[in-house]
Enzyme design. Sequence first.
Site, PDB file in Angstrom:
ATOM      1  N   ASP A 238      -0.200   8.125   5.123  1.00 28.55           N
ATOM      2  CA  ASP A 238      -1.473   8.666   4.670  1.00 28.55           C
ATOM      3  C   ASP A 238      -1.896   7.856   3.443  1.00 28.55           C
ATOM      4  O   ASP A 238      -1.138   7.042   2.938  1.00 28.55           O
ATOM      5  CB  ASP A 238      -1.366  10.167   4.389  1.00 28.55           C
ATOM      6  CG  ASP A 238      -0.446  10.484   3.228  1.00 28.55           C
ATOM      7  OD1 ASP A 238       0.010   9.540   2.562  1.00 28.55           O
ATOM      8  OD2 ASP A 238      -0.174  11.668   2.989  1.00 28.55           O
TER       9      ASP A 238
ATOM     10  N   ASP B 163       0.735  16.240  11.867  1.00 33.90           N
ATOM     11  CA  ASP B 163       1.869  16.170  10.941  1.00 33.90           C
ATOM     12  C   ASP B 163       1.782  17.394  10.046  1.00 33.90           C
ATOM     13  O   ASP B 163       0.702  17.943   9.838  1.00 33.90           O
ATOM     14  CB  ASP B 163       1.790  14.916  10.059  1.00 33.90           C
ATOM     15  CG  ASP B 163       0.831  15.127   8.892  1.00 33.90           C
ATOM     16  OD1 ASP B 163       1.292  15.437   7.774  1.00 33.90           O
ATOM     17  OD2 ASP B 163      -0.398  15.024   9.093  1.00 33.90           O
TER      18      ASP B 163
END
Length: 376
Positions: A92, A271
């Site tokens: 990320d 996730d």
Amino acid sequence: MKFDLKGKDPLSKARAAVITTDHGTIETPIFMPVGTVGTVKGVHQRELKEDINPDIILSNTYHLYLRPHTKILEKAGGLHKFMNWDRNILTDSGGYQVYSLSDNRKIKEEGVRFKSHIDGSYHFFTPENVMEIQRTIGADIIMAFDECTPYPCDYRYAKRSMHMTHRWLDRCINHLEKLPFKYGYSQAFFPIVQGSTYKDLRAQSAEFIASRDAVGNAIGGLSVGEPAEEMYAMTDVVCSILPEDKPRYLMGVGTPINILENIALGVDMFDCVMPTRNARNGMLFTAHGSINIKNKKWEDDFSPIDEMGITYVDTEYSKAYLRHLFTVNELLGKQIATIHNLGFYLWLTREARKHILAGDFRTWKDMMVKQMDKRL
């Protein structure tokens, strides 16, 4: 990166596909275990690979930038080599972590100045340097730098923030073009849809993101405290606009039920820290509901942790023994619970895939949601 659709569910928007990168294939729908600082907490890479068996894991730009720092990762030859993981990794962009530091950060058009949670030192993230950091970390899929808005969020703030995220996206794209890949394999770049819980903003952001024609797209800013129904409504709006022939990744979601409901809306990738974090607090997810293993009722229950036996820990240890480990605060308890929960999450998304390909996902999903929605 390639994305091949393999099947669709006739009674929902669920789909099964295969993503191919230089580190192998990812069968979707997929749950990505979170390995924030280059480790899935408490799990050896061997157990991760052989017992939990994900095609891809997630790591975190903000944390890896602070420790061990990019210069160490570059010396190691990238994160894959550093942690000895030869499958896919997604990073990320740090946008969410910086959002979490609400008292210790200042957001401007240029980027975000923030104070390290470790030593109080100041740092500055821009769309450009976050792309450089992610090139050096070397994940297979990297994310755009965005601002994640809180919930609840004022409409005007959400709109301003969304437009800034869009401008930041263009800066990410322009800068990436100047940055060669570092370790002999390519990286796929995903932009992120924002817009809080406002349908018109979500639609506008999805249109903008789709127009940038990236190889995959993500939905951010959900699972930040809004009711599940609002999350589903936003996901539905966005999935109806994002292109069908590209993977859709819903960031930071969620409970097993959230995952199934969002698969039904057309999401491919997920996730969440929930299976690992909750495991360390003694909460186990199963196909028949959740278990708080710390409860006294398990004290003399010598049955296996989970009769389904998805991972080896499920039948190797009893509920009573696992409860005992938590009672005496033994590290092994947290490890066993973590392997169980991650194994279950991966089983759930793989089972969903089987049912999508068999054409009966909707019926199975409705049954599973009912079944999992209880405390055992």
